[in-house]
Motif scaffolding. Structure first.
Motif, PDB file in Angstrom:
ATOM      1  N   GLY A 186       0.825  -1.203   0.000  1.00  0.00           N
ATOM      2  CA  GLY A 186       0.000   0.000   0.000  1.00  0.00           C
ATOM      3  C   GLY A 186       0.854   1.245   0.000  1.00  0.00           C
ATOM      4  N   ALA A 187       0.180   2.395   0.109  1.00  0.00           N
ATOM      5  CA  ALA A 187       0.882   3.675   0.080  1.00  0.00           C
ATOM      6  C   ALA A 187       0.158   4.674   0.969  1.00  0.00           C
ATOM      7  CB  ALA A 187       0.959   4.194  -1.350  1.00  0.00           C
ATOM      8  N   THR A 188       0.931   5.628   1.492  1.00  0.00           N
ATOM      9  CA  THR A 188       0.429   6.584   2.470  1.00  0.00           C
ATOM     10  C   THR A 188       1.005   7.955   2.139  1.00  0.00           C
ATOM     11  OG1 THR A 188       0.649   4.781   4.077  1.00  0.00           O
ATOM     12  CG2 THR A 188       0.247   6.997   4.967  1.00  0.00           C
ATOM     13  N   SER A 189       0.182   8.977   2.188  1.00  0.00           N
ATOM     14  CA  SER A 189       0.689  10.327   1.923  1.00  0.00           C
ATOM     15  C   SER A 189       1.858  10.642   2.850  1.00  0.00           C
ATOM     16  CB  SER A 189      -0.437  11.338   2.152  1.00  0.00           C
ATOM     17  OG  SER A 189       0.112  12.616   2.338  1.00  0.00           O
ATOM     18  N   LEU A 190       2.924  11.217   2.305  1.00  0.00           N
ATOM     19  CA  LEU A 190       4.086  11.567   3.135  1.00  0.00           C
ATOM     20  C   LEU A 190       3.680  12.576   4.215  1.00  0.00           C
ATOM     21  CD1 LEU A 190       7.120  11.095   3.414  1.00  0.00           C
ATOM     22  CD2 LEU A 190       7.506  12.984   1.849  1.00  0.00           C
ATOM     23  N   ARG A 191       2.758  13.468   3.862  1.00  0.00           N
ATOM     24  CA  ARG A 191       2.326  14.502   4.824  1.00  0.00           C
ATOM     25  C   ARG A 191       1.765  13.871   6.090  1.00  0.00           C
ATOM     26  NH1 ARG A 191      -2.155  16.858   2.799  1.00  0.00           N
ATOM     27  NH2 ARG A 191      -2.270  15.399   1.087  1.00  0.00           N
ATOM     28  N   VAL A 250       4.728   7.390   1.056  1.00  0.00           N
ATOM     29  CA  VAL A 250       5.483   6.249   1.570  1.00  0.00           C
ATOM     30  C   VAL A 250       4.853   4.984   1.002  1.00  0.00           C
ATOM     31  CG1 VAL A 250       6.224   4.976   3.638  1.00  0.00           C
ATOM     32  CG2 VAL A 250       5.871   7.450   3.749  1.00  0.00           C
ATOM     33  N   MET A 251       5.661   4.100   0.441  1.00  0.00           N
ATOM     34  CA  MET A 251       5.154   2.821  -0.044  1.00  0.00           C
ATOM     35  C   MET A 251       5.562   1.746   0.954  1.00  0.00           C
ATOM     36  SD  MET A 251       6.157   0.621  -3.247  1.00  0.00           S
ATOM     37  CE  MET A 251       6.820  -0.540  -2.081  1.00  0.00           C
ATOM     38  N   TRP A 252       4.665   0.813   1.273  1.00  0.00           N
ATOM     39  CA  TRP A 252       4.993  -0.209   2.271  1.00  0.00           C
ATOM     40  C   TRP A 252       4.532  -1.590   1.811  1.00  0.00           C
ATOM     41  CZ3 TRP A 252       0.349  -2.268   3.701  1.00  0.00           C
ATOM     42  CH2 TRP A 252      -0.776  -1.445   3.592  1.00  0.00           C
ATOM     43  N   ALA A 253       5.163  -2.616   2.365  1.00  0.00           N
ATOM     44  CA  ALA A 253       4.826  -3.996   1.995  1.00  0.00           C
ATOM     45  C   ALA A 253       4.942  -4.888   3.224  1.00  0.00           C
ATOM     46  CB  ALA A 253       5.771  -4.488   0.899  1.00  0.00           C
ATOM     47  N   LEU A 254       4.018  -5.847   3.334  1.00  0.00           N
ATOM     48  CA  LEU A 254       3.984  -6.764   4.480  1.00  0.00           C
ATOM     49  C   LEU A 254       3.847  -8.196   3.958  1.00  0.00           C
ATOM     50  CD1 LEU A 254       1.330  -4.728   6.454  1.00  0.00           C
ATOM     51  CD2 LEU A 254       3.645  -5.140   7.292  1.00  0.00           C
ATOM     52  N   PRO A 255       4.899  -9.028   4.052  1.00  0.00           N
ATOM     53  CA  PRO A 255       4.747 -10.413   3.620  1.00  0.00           C
ATOM     54  C   PRO A 255       3.927 -11.213   4.629  1.00  0.00           C
ATOM     55  CG  PRO A 255       7.005  -9.987   4.377  1.00  0.00           C
ATOM     56  CD  PRO A 255       6.243  -8.699   4.528  1.00  0.00           C
ATOM     57  N   ILE A 256       2.934 -11.970   4.161  1.00  0.00           N
ATOM     58  CA  ILE A 256       2.156 -12.863   5.038  1.00  0.00           C
ATOM     59  C   ILE A 256       1.811 -14.128   4.247  1.00  0.00           C
ATOM     60  CG2 ILE A 256       1.143 -10.951   6.358  1.00  0.00           C
ATOM     61  CD1 ILE A 256      -1.542 -11.572   5.039  1.00  0.00           C
ATOM     62  N   THR A 257       1.195 -15.081   4.939  1.00  0.00           N
ATOM     63  CA  THR A 257       0.787 -16.303   4.233  1.00  0.00           C
ATOM     64  C   THR A 257      -0.658 -16.169   3.745  1.00  0.00           C
ATOM     65  OG1 THR A 257      -0.040 -17.242   6.268  1.00  0.00           O
ATOM     66  CG2 THR A 257       2.236 -17.779   5.690  1.00  0.00           C
ATOM     67  N   ASP A 295      -7.747   2.583  -0.958  1.00  0.00           N
ATOM     68  CA  ASP A 295      -8.119   2.127  -2.304  1.00  0.00           C
ATOM     69  C   ASP A 295      -6.935   1.662  -3.145  1.00  0.00           C
ATOM     70  OD1 ASP A 295      -7.435   4.853  -2.128  1.00  0.00           O
ATOM     71  OD2 ASP A 295      -8.182   5.180  -4.173  1.00  0.00           O
ATOM     72  N   VAL A 296      -5.691   1.921  -2.723  1.00  0.00           N
ATOM     73  CA  VAL A 296      -4.566   1.422  -3.528  1.00  0.00           C
ATOM     74  C   VAL A 296      -3.908   0.199  -2.892  1.00  0.00           C
ATOM     75  CG1 VAL A 296      -4.072   3.683  -4.547  1.00  0.00           C
ATOM     76  CG2 VAL A 296      -2.796   2.954  -2.521  1.00  0.00           C
ATOM     77  N   THR A 297      -4.492  -0.297  -1.781  1.00  0.00           N
ATOM     78  CA  THR A 297      -3.888  -1.465  -1.119  1.00  0.00           C
ATOM     79  C   THR A 297      -4.195  -2.725  -1.932  1.00  0.00           C
ATOM     80  OG1 THR A 297      -4.459  -0.329   0.929  1.00  0.00           O
ATOM     81  CG2 THR A 297      -3.623  -2.569   1.130  1.00  0.00           C
ATOM     82  N   VAL A 298      -3.158  -3.547  -2.128  1.00  0.00           N
ATOM     83  CA  VAL A 298      -3.360  -4.785  -2.891  1.00  0.00           C
ATOM     84  C   VAL A 298      -2.723  -5.967  -2.158  1.00  0.00           C
ATOM     85  CG1 VAL A 298      -3.468  -3.740  -5.201  1.00  0.00           C
ATOM     86  CG2 VAL A 298      -1.249  -4.398  -4.278  1.00  0.00           C
ATOM     87  N   ALA A 299      -3.213  -7.175  -2.450  1.00  0.00           N
ATOM     88  CA  ALA A 299      -2.583  -8.407  -1.951  1.00  0.00           C
ATOM     89  C   ALA A 299      -2.017  -9.132  -3.161  1.00  0.00           C
ATOM     90  CB  ALA A 299      -3.610  -9.285  -1.247  1.00  0.00           C
ATOM     91  N   LEU A 300      -0.706  -9.323  -3.181  1.00  0.00           N
ATOM     92  CA  LEU A 300      -0.087 -10.038  -4.295  1.00  0.00           C
ATOM     93  C   LEU A 300       0.083 -11.493  -3.939  1.00  0.00           C
ATOM     94  CD1 LEU A 300       2.870  -7.663  -5.184  1.00  0.00           C
ATOM     95  CD2 LEU A 300       0.515  -7.592  -5.955  1.00  0.00           C
TER      96      LEU A 300
END
Ligand SMILES: Cc1cc2nc3c(=O)[nH]c(=O)nc-3n(C[C@H](O)[C@H](O)[C@H](O)COP(=O)(O)OP(=O)(O)OC[C@H]3O[C@@H](n4cnc5c(N)ncnc54)[C@H](O)[C@@H]3O)c2cc1C
Length: 381
Positions: A186-191, A250-257, A295-300
């Protein structure tokens, strides 16, 4: 020479520009509409992708893409919570060795796509799904579209991503294997998070944090040149809507099962899942996720294609995710393939190579460079 490209992703569009600049007749068939589908917000571009963009795109397009990327990313930082303060406790050079990232810069994905589409209005056919192809006795290739239409060319390029119909027909033995791993992104406004001190701490470099069983990767995209100003100076033909609402983030990623992800699929349910996953992390990192744009959060889904032996070269070939695997750098390989294939087809068009030799040489190089391990696939594709 006439070339049909299936898929208007990073690879297909880069190839279309290169062929068009060389005066080769090219058409791109794209299943989706012009807006496309969400594919994450940013993409790390290393020298492979950057040189493909410079090699295939008109100079103003390449300049627009480069001017708006984030700052140089030369190392990956490790962060830890030291007595209640997020602190850098390690740094690993981005040198491309032993699976490590290569140095590069972050590009805003929707903007890069808009740059790639600029000037290709007469080349890309949206809402045009290719369903199958046939190799004809005269050496040409015919494709069928879902609406019953057909088209014929000298070369067919499957740039149609991990679920490629061209690969299914051309190399039916190739299978995509699901690893069971997932990546929430996902992504979050830097502000919204500047007050945490986190963006200042990591600068332009990617960072990883591990707390107990939770790992989070994050990085900041600060546009080197404002997209609006860059458009004005470099590529006024770029659609205005693709630059007006862009801000640093800020772009972030969280690995999960998959087991932990459960049935979450829509951006909002995936974002809710991400807020649960970060409960163990320090407050600054929890804020990054709770303040994210849902709305831009995705699960790959993380899939892999096992390496395969060489196949005979024909007028049907493949580039990018349609044929190989690249954890975290598939976009760079797709653009690199596009650049190499473009050069091979130009050599054929100019009479310097015959077609099977040109495609065979491209495919040999592609197989040597690209067959490796898991590749991210957006859930549901
Ligand atoms: C969230 C996320 C983050 C990523 N981050 C990075 C990164 O930082 N760096 C990096 O290098 N890579 C990254 N990747 C991987 C990168 O996005 C892919 O490797 C790259 O997009 C592959 O490009 P492609 O052109 O091969 O395929 P795609 O971009 O998948 O394009 C394929 C296109 O083909 C179309 N299509 C499919 N089937 C048909 C059909 N039958 N008929 C017509 N059209 C069809 C699709 O609609 C699509 O537009 C990321 C991926 C995701 C999802």
């Amino acid at each position: 020479m006439r070339v049909i490209v299936v898929g208007a992703g990073l690879g297909g569009l880069t190839l279309a520009h290169g062929l068009r600049r060389a005066g080769i007749d090219v058409v791109v068939y794209e299943r989706d509409g012009a807006l496309g589908r969400p594919q994450g917000v940013s993409v790390h571009i290393d020298e492979r992708g950057a040189s493909a963009l410079r090699g295939c795109l008109p100079p103003a397009h390449a300049a627009m893409a480069e001017a708006t990327m984030g700052g140089p990313r030369e190392q990956t930082l490790t962060l830890s919570d030291v007595e209640g303060t997020l602190t850098i406790v390690g740094a690993q050079s981005s040198d491309g060795v032993a699976g490590r990232a290569r140095p590069g810069r972050q590009a805003h994905r929707p903007l890069l796509r808009a740059v790639l589409l600029t000037g290709l209005q007469d080349v890309v056919r949206f809402g045009a799904e290719v369903t199958r192809f046939e190799r004809r006795a005269d050496g040409t290739v015919r494709v069928w579209l879902a609406d019953g239409g057909t088209d014929t060319a000298d070369v067919l390029v499957g740039a149609d991503g991990i679920g490629s119909v061209i690969r299914h027909q051309h190399l039916p033995h190739v299978r995509v294997v699901d690893t069971g791993q997932r990546m929430l992104m996902g992504a979050t406004s830097l502000r919204a998070v500047t007050g945490t001190g986190l963006p200042g701490l990591i600068g332009d470099n990617p960072a990883t944090v591990r707390v107990r069983d939770t790992t989070m990767a994050l990085s900041v995209l600060r546009f080197t040149e404002s997209p609006i100003a860059a458009r004005q100076r470099r590529l006024p033909a770029l659609h205005l809507s693709s630059v007006t609402e862009v801000e640093d983030y800020v772009m972030w990623a969280l690995p999960i099962t998959q087991e932990r992800l459960g049935s979450a699929e829509s951006p909002t349910t995936v974002w809710h899942k991400a807020t649960e996953v970060v409960l163990d992390l320090p407050p600054a990192l929890r804020l990054v996720v709770t303040e994210a744009w849902p709305d831009v959060t995705v699960a790959l889904r993380i899939g892999m294609i096992p390496p395969m032996p060489a196949w005979p070269a024909t007028p049907v070939t493949l580039i990018g995710d349609a044929i190989h695997l690249a954890p975290g750098f598939g976009g760079n390989l797709a653009m690199q393939d596009a650049h190499r294939l473009c050069q091979a087809l130009v050599d054929t068009d100019r009479g310097r190579l015959d077609l099977p030799e040109a495609i065979g040489t491209y495919e040999d190089t592609m197989r040597r460079n690209s067959f490796s391990t898991p590749v991210p696939v957006k859930a549901g594709t």
